[in-house]
Structures are given as structure tokens and as C-alpha cells.
Design an enzyme around this catalytic site. Structure first.
Site, mmCIF file in Angstrom:
data_model
loop_
_atom_site.group_PDB
_atom_site.id
_atom_site.type_symbol
_atom_site.label_atom_id
_atom_site.label_comp_id
_atom_site.label_asym_id
_atom_site.label_seq_id
_atom_site.Cartn_x
_atom_site.Cartn_y
_atom_site.Cartn_z
ATOM 1 C CE1 TYR A 58 28.742 37.153 55.925
ATOM 2 C CE2 TYR A 58 31.710 38.006 56.031
ATOM 3 C CZ TYR A 58 30.067 37.173 56.515
ATOM 4 O OH TYR A 58 30.216 37.022 57.902
ATOM 5 C CE1 TYR A 107 31.526 39.499 60.674
ATOM 6 C CE2 TYR A 107 30.289 39.247 62.314
ATOM 7 C CZ TYR A 107 30.682 38.699 61.540
ATOM 8 O OH TYR A 107 31.046 37.525 61.473
#
Length: 392
Positions: free
Chosen positions: A296, A346
Site C-alpha cells: 500500500y 487510488y
């Protein structure tokens, strides 16, 4: 594997996604439906047969509305995991638990955002004073001191990590450069054909020292969905089921949401240490068994301690890992081969899970050779989650 373990008992059989943009021109519900229908078509499953859903918080697309629009007959399982991006892997874990225990047969996991064109997570203006729930009151202790945005919260950890271990802004930049290199060859990435150099990273404007603009993820519109079912059923649906070898959630001592500044040490991510130990224990695998990882990357500084928590580098030595290029194209452990949230889009981490699925299937645009196991992590600095996905 014990009877209680989910390891190897469920598989991802369908994957769907919309395009990724800065202005989708559609509602989040429509984006979610497009991705979900694409995933079900990929799996060859009738939408009416879906009987489970899982997503995560900061989500405005209710599962009952997707169920109604799909024409689902009976829905027996639904969950929504808290803590935003920290939940990116958890819905797949919840789906695996549901199908492994017989609570559901076909679970759709989805994430849909108009996070650029409708609202922005990192704006620094949240209206906390008008809604005095616990999280908002808690942030009220930090905001008077300048901690208004996620970049500011992460910057605190990053500066301490630099001080303790000698990491530099250039080391963070090496993470961004590698991500943009992968994005540059991914036609689905927003930054397709737009690589960057380390010099460009260093010249980009400050957002919150020590974070440059190019240390920060994008804001994106788009949606991703997946279909999970039992492993034995998966074999009847596809020749290439993506096996959920392990799934975990994790919190650690002193945990807060993005502001765990009162721990004895703030150079690591102990909640991901919890996840790492659970994933390796559940799957029986070790770091050496992982061929590629999706870490991440909402902010580059947190990629380095992730490498350490999962055993790819000793504590404090992830900087040497990235200086050697082990994380980049052709490296020992290529990470974020889709471009990550820095380079592709994103979608709150769900597009990273999708890349792991493609790597196991052998269909990724930046395919790593001989992939058997892929590690995926979720948001850092918050209660979090992770997965190991692999081939049969």
C-alpha cells in the site's frame, strides 16, 4: 491446515474494473455496478446468484442497492470493514470466511470512488467540529498543532524513521520512481507513458516535509470488483482460480488511526507485523516464497517499514533494499507492478488486490515470471489487513 483455517478454502474467480480517471462523470453506484457486472461476467456467474457482499468504510455505495440492481434473490452475508484503506484486503478475507463456513456461496467484493471529482480525503477540511464522534474529537487534539492532513500525519513517522535509520528523501523517491516506471507501461494507469526521474522527484514541491508531491498517491475516480467462491467450486468456473492462501487483519499496542505517535517507537508499523505473522503462519509460507508484492503506497515513506515488517529486509535496512533496486523492474521483489496508487490509480487499495489477481493469473501487463504467491497489504498507520494470493 486446521478445520478452522481459511487457508486455501476460497478463490477469486472474477475480476472487473472501470477506467481510472479524475472525473468519471458517473455516480459511484454506477461505477460499482459496472465493475461488479464485469467481474461476474469474467466468472461466468449469473448476477442473481450472488448471495454475499463485502466492502469497507468511507463508502457511499450500499450493498442492498447493488443487490437490488443485480436482481439478487437471497443475500445471506454482508459486511463493511472500518478504517478506510486499512480495510483494502479485509473484504476478501471476510468473503473467504463466508464461503468457507457455508454462510454464502458467491460473494462480491467491491470498491467505488469519485475521490477526485466529488470529494477529497486529504483536503484538511473535514467538518469535524460539527460531528463530535470519537474519531473527530481525537483528531481535534492534533489539528491545532498542524496535523491537518494524511501527509502531515505520515510526515511525523517519516521524519523519525529518517533520523533513526539514515533513510533519505531520495530513498522515498526511489519508491516513487519505480512505481511510475511500472505505470508508464500500463495502459490502464493514469500516468501511462509518464515515468519520472529521481531528479524530478526531488524537484517536486513540498507537501509536508519530508514529503514531496511525488511521494503522495493520486486522487482518482473508478471502481474495482471481485467474485469469491469456494475453491472446489472455483475449479468448475475457471482454469485459473486465484487461491486465497491467507488473510488477516491487525491492530497493535498503542494503535490509533494515523496518529499512533505515543508508542515507544514510531519507526515501524507493528499492526502490519501482526498481519505478517498471521499470514505466514496461516499459509505456511515465508518471505522467500513471495515472488512479487503489492504494498500500500498512499505515501512512499511507509513502503520501507512494510518491507521490514514482512521480513524482506532487516529492521532499518529497507533503504538498502530500494537503493539496490530490488523493488523495481527486474528486481528481487518487484512491488506495485501496476504502478501502485502513485502511478496507476487510488482506488483505496482495491486496484492493488486486482493486480495481485492478474499476477497469479499470468495476465499482468508487467508480468513477473513464475508467480506462485503474491503478498498484498492494505493501508498503513491504521488498523490494517493483508492477503497472500496464489496459484493452485
Amino acid at each position: 491446515m486446521t478445520d478452522q483455517s481459511i487457508a486455501g478454502r476460497a478463490a477469486i474467480v472474477g475480476l472487473g474494473a472501470t477506467e481510472f480517471s479524475k472525473n468519471s462523470g458517473r455516480t459511484e453506484l454506477r461505477l460499482a455496478m459496472e465493475a461488479t457486472l464485469a467481474a461476474l461476467a469474467d466468472a461466468g456467474i449469473d448476477p442473481a446468484d450472488v448471495d454475499g457482499f463485502s466492502s469497507y468504510s468511507v463508502d457511499k455505495v450500499p450493498e442492498y442497492e447493488i443487490a437490488r440492481l443485480l436482481g439478487c434473490r437471497e443475500v445471506r452475508f454482508f459486511s463493511q470493514v472500518p478504517h478506510g484503506g486499512g480495510a483494502a484486503c479485509a473484504p476478501i478475507m471476510h468473503a473467504a470466511m463466508a464461503v468457507a463456513t457455508g454462510m454464502a456461496n458467491t460473494v462480491v467484493v467491491y470498491r467505488s470512488l469519485n475521490e477526485r471529482s466529488w470529494y477529497r480525503f486529504g483536503s484538511g477540511s473535514y467538518g469535524f467540529g460539527d460531528t463530535p464522534i470519537f474519531d473527530n474529537v481525537n483528531y481535534g487534539w492534533y489539528m491545532p498543532h498542524g496535523f491537518h492532513t494524511p501527509a502531515a500525519w505520515v510526515g511525523m513517522f517519516a521524519r523519525r524513521y529518517m533520523h533513526a535509520y539514515g533513510a533519505t528523501s531520495e530513498d522515498f523517491g526511489r519508491v516513487a520512481v519505480a512505481a511510475r516506471d511500472f505505470a508508464a507501461t500500463n495502459p490502464e494507469a493514469f500516468f501511462y507513458q509518464k515515468p519520472i526521474t529521481l531528479e524530478e522527484h526531488q524537484a517536486s514541491r513540498w507537501i509536508c516535509e519530508p514529503l514531496h508531491l511525488l511521494d503522495c498517491c493520486q486522487e482518482s475516480d473508478g471502481a474495482v470488483a471481485m467474485v469469491i467462491t469456494r475453491r472446489d467450486r472455483a475449479r468448475d468456473l475457471t482454469d485459473h482460480p486465484v487461491v486465497i492462501k491467507a488473510g488477516a487483519q491487525g491492530m497493535a499496542e498503542g494503535q490509533q488511526s494515523m496518529t499512533s505517535f505515543y508508542r515507544k517507537e514510531i519507526t515501524g508499523l507493528p499492526e502490519l507485523g501482526v498481519v505478517a505473522r498471521t499470514l505466514y503462519g496461516q499459509s505456511g509460507l515465508s518471505p522467500e516464497a513471495i515472488q512479487t508484492a503489492v504494498l500500500y503506497d498512499h505515501f512512499t515513506p511507509f513502503v520501507l517499514p512494510q518491507l521490514e515488517e514482512f521480513g524482506f529486509a532487516p529492521r532499518g535496512e529497507a533503504k538498502e533494499f530500494v537503493r539496490a533496486g530490488h523493488h523495481a523492474r527486474g528486481g528481487r521483489l518487484p512491488i506495485n507492478t501496476h504502478g501502485g496508487q502513485i502511478g496507476e490509480a487510488y482506488i483505496h487499495g482495491m486496484n492493488g488486490v486486482a493486480e495481485a489477481v492478474r499476477q497469479v493469473r499470468g495476465t499482468a501487463v508487467n508480468q513477473v515470471e513464475s508467480v506462485e504467491n503474491v503478498l498484498v497489504t492494505a493501508g498503513t498507520g491504521v488498523p490494517t489487513s493483508g492477503l497472500i494470493l496464489g496459484s493452485e
